[in-house]
Write an enzyme that holds these catalytic residues in place. Structure first.
Site, PDB file in Angstrom:
ATOM      1  CB  SER A 171      -0.919  -0.049   1.227  1.00 44.59           C
ATOM      2  OG  SER A 171      -1.985   0.832   1.075  1.00 44.59           O
ATOM      3  NE  ARG A 217      -8.496   1.390  10.980  1.00 41.38           N
ATOM      4  CZ  ARG A 217      -7.435   0.841  10.415  1.00 41.38           C
ATOM      5  NH1 ARG A 217      -6.798   1.489   9.465  1.00 41.38           N
ATOM      6  NH2 ARG A 217      -7.007  -0.339  10.790  1.00 41.38           N
ATOM      7  CG  ASP A 235      -5.989  -4.022  -3.570  1.00 42.14           C
ATOM      8  OD1 ASP A 235      -6.801  -3.091  -3.388  1.00 42.14           O
ATOM      9  OD2 ASP A 235      -4.774  -3.919  -3.339  1.00 42.14           O
ATOM     10  CG  HIS A 272      -5.510  -2.346  -0.026  1.00 38.73           C
ATOM     11  ND1 HIS A 272      -4.495  -2.425  -0.954  1.00 38.73           N
ATOM     12  CD2 HIS A 272      -5.079  -1.484   0.927  1.00 38.73           C
ATOM     13  CE1 HIS A 272      -3.508  -1.629  -0.568  1.00 38.73           C
ATOM     14  NE2 HIS A 272      -3.830  -1.053   0.565  1.00 38.73           N
ATOM     15  CG  ASP A 273      -6.768  -4.772   5.404  1.00 36.99           C
ATOM     16  OD1 ASP A 273      -5.866  -3.936   5.217  1.00 36.99           O
ATOM     17  OD2 ASP A 273      -7.600  -4.701   6.316  1.00 36.99           O
TER      18      ASP A 273
END
Lengths: 205, 371
Positions: free
Chosen positions: B147, B217, B313, B346-347
């Site tokens: 990232s 967040r 992602d 994405h994580d």
């Protein structure tokens, strides 16, 4: 590639490539041909492979490899990036053999192509006698589960090259283990070679 | 050997930032694992993501959770701490000990707040370079990160090519897309809309912009997950109840989960840091110093590179990662690429993904053997 006599095939390919050439092996499998060429000819090699487990194998051997599809990802390379491109036993599994061939001779000065010859006498005879799609040691899949989309004969390949503006420079005889200059279609060659292996390049305008 | 360390850098010559301002005697907090060998050829630099920090493989002092990349970094892991000297600094602008908005400005003696200069990814890398110099490392064996960490990796490859032997940029991009910027702007606006933010002056107040940071967040967290993963994990399941409440409580599990993500995040992160770091990511374009030419930007890169993306992602999709591969291919750089199939979104680079483990291990091991 496990279908052909690898060592023999590797040897002939190595004989076609001058030392220190830059080479891309499209459909590079576990990278063993690139490793062989590195050892024999100190090439600067790159691989492309569609199967992720094989990509992982290449990475673990230190081979630079792109997970990619010959039908889609050759477009990402600029003209003449490599001295040689290699496509062994993969042409018949591509969606568009003509485009793939054209891309190979665009991104490299010369291309080495090998494929199973559907015109080999055993296959032709088997088809004639059994009236079923041939299954042999080298063509081991049933017709309904084969990954091979475009089978061709050596003569078909020669015609396609002509159509795509590609010059055939050399042909290998994997039976006699010899490299010959290409002088056009040869009945005996197309009849007795289970695998066609050619050195080709783009016809410059 | 893995305790947090803090070093003061640029003590003699100030670090000139992209914005024109400069930082003198700034702090970098970092952790190290393993030992630098005599040849000094076994250093691996890990670049953390937006909300990451230097606690890559050791327990976090605030959350007490294990390091954010413990799956990848440790003895016998792909980044093998028995073999390599691992360095992981907190970026400048961060809030875990490196100089950033919540730290004291040595010139004024007051907390920076929004007086902290706007920093860029390139500034972060220049600061990291000073740390690497300080540690006596001339050539880093491998620079890696996912990232925003991947952006730092690309910046290293572009600006200090001779210092990087190999690199693994993961789930990243050469610049921020409009969608990326939009999502970050949403996060920033939610922080700034919190009255407790008070134009960034909240450090001496009992009321901090926790609501705003928490919403930021939550929004970001959605972008880190895939639709399929959200669906399979939560579906439309209700939270501790059997029927809808006809209220605005957290009826659904996903709501409760996101609220939890938001609440716990504010304990360990500073709202102003969030503004600064997201801004740096939005400003990022590795080619900006070369009139937008990626080819020019990487023309001196000589490193061996492995690019990794994840199928699900959508924040830094495979197409963005392949752009990097294409440029490197064009330049004849020794680049490999693998797209890992997962619904982790994405994580995924932070999750226990066996294919990520295998690819990194294979690449790092074989590259070090051929050094």
């Amino acid at each position: 590639m496990s279908l052909i006599n690898e060592k023999k095939d590797f040897r002939i390919i190595a004989d076609l490539i001058p030392a220190k050439s830059s080479v891309i092996d499209v459909g590079c499998n576990d990278g063993s041909l690139l490793e062989f060429l590195k050892e024999e000819k100190d090439i600067n090699g790159r691989g492309m492979e569609i199967d992720q487990q094989k990509v992982q194998l290449c990475l673990s051997k230190g081979i630079s490899v792109i997970e990619g599809d010959a039908d889609l990802d050759l477009y990402d390379y600029p003209d003449n990036l490599f001295d040689y491109s290699i496509l062994t036993y993969t042409l018949q599994a591509t969606k568009s053999p003509k485009n793939v061939l054209s891309e190979l001779v665009r991104i490299s000065s010369k291309a080495i192509i090998s494929f199973p010859n559907f015109g080999h006498w055993k296959i032709a005879t088997s088809l004639l006698i059994n009236r079923k799609m041939p299954i042999s040691e080298k063509l081991s899949y049933s017709w309904h589960e084969t990954p091979n989309l475009h089978f061709c004969t050596i003569n078909d390949f020669i015609d396609l090259c002509e159509e795509a503006g590609i010059r055939i420079e050399k042909q290998a005889n994997l039976k006699t283990n010899k490299l010959n200059e290409f002088y056009g279609k040869n009945l005996l060659y197309s009849y007795f070679n289970e695998v066609g292996l050619f050195l080709v390049s783009k016809i410059k305008n | 050997m893995n305790e947090n360390k803090i070093v003061e850098l640029a003590t003699e010559q100030a670090l000139v930032l992209d914005c024109g301002k400069s930082l003198k005697s700034f702090k970098t907090a970092y952790t190290t694992y393993g030992k630098l060998n005599d040849a000094k050829d076994n250093a691996i630099l890990i670049c953390h993501a937006l909300t990451g920090d230097q606690y890559v493989a050791s327990n976090h002092p605030i959350t007490k959770k294990e390091g954010w990349w413990s799956y990848i970094v440790g003895p016998e892991k792909p980044i093998d701490t028995n073999k390599f000297f691992v360095v992981c600094p907190n970026v400048i602008g961060g809030c875990m000990g490196s100089t950033g908005p919540k730290e004291i400005n040595s010139e004024t003696g007051k907390v920076y707040g929004t007086d902290f200069p706007v920093i860029t990814i390139a500034d972060m890398v220049r600061a990291q370079k000073l740390l690497i110099d300080y540690l006596g490392i001339e050539k880093i064996f491998c620079v890696t990160g996912g990232s925003m960490g991947g952006m730092l990796v690309l910046e290293w490859l572009s600006k200090f090519p001779e210092m990087v032997h190999s690199a693994i940029p993961i789930a990243t991009a050469t610049n921020h897309s409009a969608q990326n910027i939009a999502l970050n702007e949403l996060a920033r606006q939610s922080i700034m809309a919190d009255p407790n933010w008070n134009s960034g002056n909240y450090y001496n107040s009992d009321n901090k912009p926790l609501k705003g940071l928490s919403v930021a967040r939550m929004a970001a967290h959605i972008s880190y997950l895939s639709k399929d993963a959200l669906h399979s994990k939560f579906g439309r399941n209700l939270q501790d109840k059997s029927s809808l409440d006809y209220s605005f409580d957290a009826d659904f599990q996903i709501e409760s989960y996101l609220r939890h993500q938001g609440f716990t995040f504010v304990d360990r992160f500073d709202a102003n840091s969030y503004l600064y770091i997201t801004r740096a990511m939005d400003y990022f374009d590795v080619s900006s110093s070369n009139d937008g030419s990626l080819i020019e930007s990487f023309k001196n890169t000589i490193s061996k590179v492995l690019c990794i993306s994840f199928t699900s992602d959508w924040l830094y999709p495979t197409s963005e990662n392949k752009k990097i591969v294409k440029v490197f291919n064009t330049l004849g750089i020794n680049v490999s690429f693998i797209e890992i199939e997962t619904d982790g979104g994405h994580d995924s680079f932070l999750l226990e993904e066996p294919n990520l483990f295998e690819a990194m291990q294979g690449f790092i091991k074989s590259t070090y053997e051929n050094l």
